[in-house]
Design a protein around this motif. Sequence first.
Motif, short mmCIF file in Angstrom:
data_model
loop_
_atom_site.label_atom_id
_atom_site.label_comp_id
_atom_site.label_asym_id
_atom_site.label_seq_id
_atom_site.Cartn_x
_atom_site.Cartn_y
_atom_site.Cartn_z
N THR A 20 0.82 -1.13 0.01
CA THR A 20 -0.03 -0.04 0.10
C THR A 20 0.95 1.39 0.06
O THR A 20 0.22 2.31 -0.07
CB THR A 20 -1.03 0.06 1.30
N GLY A 22 4.60 3.66 -1.47
CA GLY A 22 4.87 4.17 -2.54
C GLY A 22 5.68 2.94 -3.58
O GLY A 22 5.33 2.57 -4.54
N GLY A 25 3.88 -0.58 -3.83
CA GLY A 25 2.81 -0.42 -4.55
C GLY A 25 3.33 -0.57 -6.15
O GLY A 25 2.66 -1.17 -6.86
N SER A 29 2.57 -3.77 -8.69
CA SER A 29 1.99 -3.28 -10.06
C SER A 29 3.00 -4.02 -11.16
O SER A 29 2.26 -4.70 -12.09
CB SER A 29 1.92 -2.08 -10.23
N GLN A 48 -8.28 -3.92 2.18
CA GLN A 48 -7.55 -3.50 0.94
C GLN A 48 -8.19 -4.30 -0.16
O GLN A 48 -7.81 -3.84 -1.20
CB GLN A 48 -6.04 -4.15 1.16
N ALA A 51 -9.79 -2.32 -2.97
CA ALA A 51 -9.05 -1.04 -3.69
C ALA A 51 -7.98 -1.97 -4.54
O ALA A 51 -7.69 -1.16 -5.92
CB ALA A 51 -8.40 -0.40 -2.57
N ARG A 52 -7.69 -3.06 -4.31
CA ARG A 52 -6.69 -3.79 -4.93
C ARG A 52 -6.88 -5.32 -5.22
O ARG A 52 -6.33 -6.10 -4.57
CB ARG A 52 -5.27 -3.52 -4.46
N PRO A 173 2.77 8.41 -9.06
CA PRO A 173 1.34 8.03 -8.99
C PRO A 173 0.82 7.16 -7.50
O PRO A 173 1.75 6.44 -7.46
CB PRO A 173 0.65 7.63 -10.26
N ASP A 174 0.07 7.39 -6.89
CA ASP A 174 -0.51 6.74 -5.79
C ASP A 174 0.52 6.52 -4.72
O ASP A 174 0.72 5.58 -4.03
CB ASP A 174 -0.68 5.41 -6.35
N THR A 318 2.10 12.27 -11.71
CA THR A 318 1.96 12.43 -10.32
C THR A 318 1.21 13.37 -9.65
O THR A 318 0.46 13.07 -8.76
CB THR A 318 3.33 12.67 -9.89
N SER A 321 -2.39 12.13 -10.15
CA SER A 321 -2.78 10.99 -9.03
C SER A 321 -3.20 11.85 -7.68
O SER A 321 -4.14 11.35 -6.80
CB SER A 321 -1.77 10.07 -9.06
#
Length: 345
Positions: A20, A22, A25, A29, A48, A51-52, A173-174, A318, A321
């Motif tokens: 979760t 930076g 995550g 991905s 979670q 969300a994912r 992002p995220d 960025t 996001s």
Amino acid sequence: MTDHSISSLQAPLALVLGATGGIGGALASALLQRGYRVRAMHRRAESQISARPAYEWVAGDAMRAEDVLKAAEGASVIVHGVNPPGYQNWGALVLPMIDHTIAAAKAVGARILMPGTIYNFGPDAFPLIAEDSRQEPDTVKGRIRVELERRLEQAAGEGVPVILVRAGDFFGPDAGNNWFAQGLVQPGKPVRFVVNPGRRGVGHAWAYLPDVAETFMRLLDRADELPRFARFHMDGFYDADGTEMVAAIGRAVGRPGIFAFGFPWRLAGLARPFVPLIRELHEMRYLWRQTIRLYNSRLVDFLGEEPQTPIDVAVTATLRSLGCLPQAEAAAMAKPVLRLAGGGQ
């Protein structure tokens, strides 16, 4: 069982600690895109899932060795992307967590992917830091990170393969727990000015998280060619005079020449006794006062190039996001970002 289910079970498994966050995550991905099954451990795993949903969520705490070991069953890769909550209590948390990851990796035969920091180095190593530069930091956090890497290198000598990639300050992002999102801009608000913690004329190293993740993936693709303990540095986005990141933000929001305030380091110093987070941040202010760049020749020699997204593309993604771009502009930009591969130094 469907063919898809069988194929999924045959895919290699990666355990991501810190999915979760930076860097965790971004790596989760990237591993998913590379064909891995991703198992993510979280203290409140059930919160979670929605969300994912692409990840297999398991409940656990990185401070509990038995939780990490159980979560690692069947994994060929373990991402160690966890950090102490609120940037505090490093002394009590950082080393036990890496010990638990090492023990789990040793037990299941997994490779550890470890993001490195610049904290390991003191001013004697600046301005250009290579993988074999002397690690003699002046700060408590720096000494803890040196010991962390020492334990990883020792584990590698005992059979646990490690890939460590060191990069500058993360943004992307995220990812909200970084200087870009918590210092330079205000998430959820249009950017009318930038707070710059650096000094004009002082170079600073930044790293776009999707590029860091892609670098890890390319190294992992060729893991059989790497030494047991493989350490690489990324050049990332090097802000040569401390103003180029501010300028990129200005271009992204349509405000060339955007005004930048200096970060109130003196006021932060006065607040240290009363605000624990400020105390922790203030300890690392030297990283903004001296030019720091990471030398990436080892990485470029091995991969042929370092993945580098153009800075304007990276900053726009960025800010989008973070909710800092007008909705119309965000909608117009909501299309896949093409990641380009740039060369080394």
